[in-house]
Design an enzyme around this catalytic site. Structure first.
Site, PDB file in Angstrom:
ATOM      1  N   ASP A  71       0.808  -1.209   0.000  1.00 25.29           N
ATOM      2  CA  ASP A  71       0.000   0.000   0.000  1.00 25.29           C
ATOM      3  C   ASP A  71       0.842   1.260   0.000  1.00 25.29           C
ATOM      4  O   ASP A  71       2.049   1.222   0.200  1.00 25.29           O
ATOM      5  CB  ASP A  71      -0.957   0.016   1.202  1.00 25.29           C
ATOM      6  CG  ASP A  71      -0.398  -0.701   2.419  1.00 25.29           C
ATOM      7  OD1 ASP A  71       0.773  -0.483   2.750  1.00 25.29           O
ATOM      8  OD2 ASP A  71      -1.144  -1.478   3.027  1.00 25.29           O
ATOM      9  N   ASN A 143      -7.760  -4.766  14.101  1.00 23.79           N
ATOM     10  CA  ASN A 143      -9.137  -5.161  13.785  1.00 23.79           C
ATOM     11  C   ASN A 143      -9.171  -6.325  12.798  1.00 23.79           C
ATOM     12  O   ASN A 143     -10.224  -6.662  12.269  1.00 23.79           O
ATOM     13  CB  ASN A 143      -9.926  -3.972  13.237  1.00 23.79           C
ATOM     14  CG  ASN A 143      -9.341  -3.414  11.942  1.00 23.79           C
ATOM     15  OD1 ASN A 143      -8.360  -3.930  11.421  1.00 23.79           O
ATOM     16  ND2 ASN A 143      -9.939  -2.350  11.431  1.00 23.79           N
ATOM     17  N   HIS A 145      -7.444  -6.471   9.852  1.00 15.16           N
ATOM     18  CA  HIS A 145      -7.222  -6.151   8.440  1.00 15.16           C
ATOM     19  C   HIS A 145      -5.838  -6.606   7.982  1.00 15.16           C
ATOM     20  O   HIS A 145      -4.920  -6.754   8.782  1.00 15.16           O
ATOM     21  CB  HIS A 145      -7.445  -4.660   8.163  1.00 15.16           C
ATOM     22  CG  HIS A 145      -6.341  -3.745   8.628  1.00 15.16           C
ATOM     23  ND1 HIS A 145      -6.582  -2.630   9.383  1.00 15.16           N
ATOM     24  CD2 HIS A 145      -5.004  -3.749   8.426  1.00 15.16           C
ATOM     25  CE1 HIS A 145      -5.438  -1.997   9.621  1.00 15.16           C
ATOM     26  NE2 HIS A 145      -4.469  -2.667   9.059  1.00 15.16           N
ATOM     27  N   GLU A 150     -10.040  -3.355   4.925  1.00 15.75           N
ATOM     28  CA  GLU A 150     -10.690  -3.220   6.230  1.00 15.75           C
ATOM     29  C   GLU A 150     -11.852  -4.207   6.374  1.00 15.75           C
ATOM     30  O   GLU A 150     -12.415  -4.678   5.381  1.00 15.75           O
ATOM     31  CB  GLU A 150     -11.217  -1.791   6.397  1.00 15.75           C
ATOM     32  CG  GLU A 150     -10.152  -0.710   6.334  1.00 15.75           C
ATOM     33  CD  GLU A 150      -9.365  -0.584   7.626  1.00 15.75           C
ATOM     34  OE1 GLU A 150      -9.543  -1.419   8.534  1.00 15.75           O
ATOM     35  OE2 GLU A 150      -8.574   0.370   7.725  1.00 15.75           O
TER      36      GLU A 150
END
Length: 260
Positions: A71, A143, A145, A150
């Site tokens: 990313d 979380n 990801h 996400e």
């Protein structure tokens, strides 16, 4: 699937670096190109130190190495942040890895690839044209990801469609912004861009090998939630898709990650 417990961060970094080095050398030593998917963050810093040292010592032909980052940040969802932005992943990779390669080994900066908001489709096409990723290095968000894919509810997207998501630009969740503010931005939320171009689930899962590293206590909850599902993937825990990958390895630090 291999799930491996090591004593601490140093051990995780060493085992991870050795695993990547061995796989890279397996092809490069035969004169074949190697496509390495890279991740960023504090988890990877020592691993990159050791990987560069190993490649330098082996006098590996790094002209055969191509890298593909998961990313890159974007402030507006349309363009990447500048290379001198404090949180630029281009900057991170050059500081933490590329600058540590022996220049005599021939690593070509043109072979270091990052997704860009305006050409996400081209990123996936370029990976495919290069022969796909040989290994994708990954961390896991608090979380669940991976990259910036996400969590989503299953009433928003099917299990199958989430696994087919391509590289794309998307807004970061508030939870991820808070996490990155604390870990990489020194507590200054204004430094954290609100968008990122991120490698999709499809190219990640298409990698021939996936290596996931975990060394934060906060990663315990998503990892245990994934294990409790007995390998059933769900968009709500993106990393759960890795449990069905044909060549997946998880290395976690037993002093921080409390696996059940």
């Amino acid at each position: 699937m291999i799930i491996e417990s090591v004593r601490d961060y140093a051990a995780m970094s060493s085992v991870g670096a050795s695993s990547i080095f061995d796989d890279v050398m397996r092809k490069i030593s035969r004169g074949e190109r190697y496509n390495l998917g890279l991740a960023t963050g504090n988890t990877m810093i020592t691993l990159y130190d050791e990987l560069a040292e190993k490649l330098n010592r082996a006098k590996a032909d790094l002209s055969l190495l191509s890298t593909w980052n998961l990313d890159e940040y974007s402030t507006d969802g349309k363009s990447t942040v500048s290379h001198d932005h404090p949180l630029s992943y281009w900057k991170y990779m050059h500081e933490k890895l590329f600058s540590k390669f022996d220049p005599a080994l021939g690593f070509n900066d043109a072979n270091a690839h990052f997704p860009e908001p305006g050409s996400c489709d081209a990123y996936d096409s370029a990976i495919e044209a290069a022969g796909g990723l040989d290994l994708q290095l990954l961390g896991i968000g608090f979380n669940g990801h991976i990259a910036f894919n996400e969590p989503m509810r299953e009433d928003e997207i099917s299990v199958e469609d989430f696994g087919r998501l391509p590289t794309r630009v998307l807004p970061l969740s508030e939870e991820t912004i808070v996490q990155n503010t604390a870990i990489t931005a020194g507590g200054d939320s204004s430094l954290v861009p609100r968008y990122a171009a991120t490698m999709g689930m499809a190219p990640i899962l298409a990698a021939r090998k996936c290596l996931l590293l975990a060394c934060f206590q906060e990663q315990t909850a998503p990892l245990n939630a994934i294990i409790a599902r007995n390998g059933e993937p769900t968009p709500f825990l993106p990393a759960s898709y890795l449990w069905r990958h044909p060549d997946f390895r998880l290395i976690y630090t037993a002093d921080k990650v409390l696996m059940t």
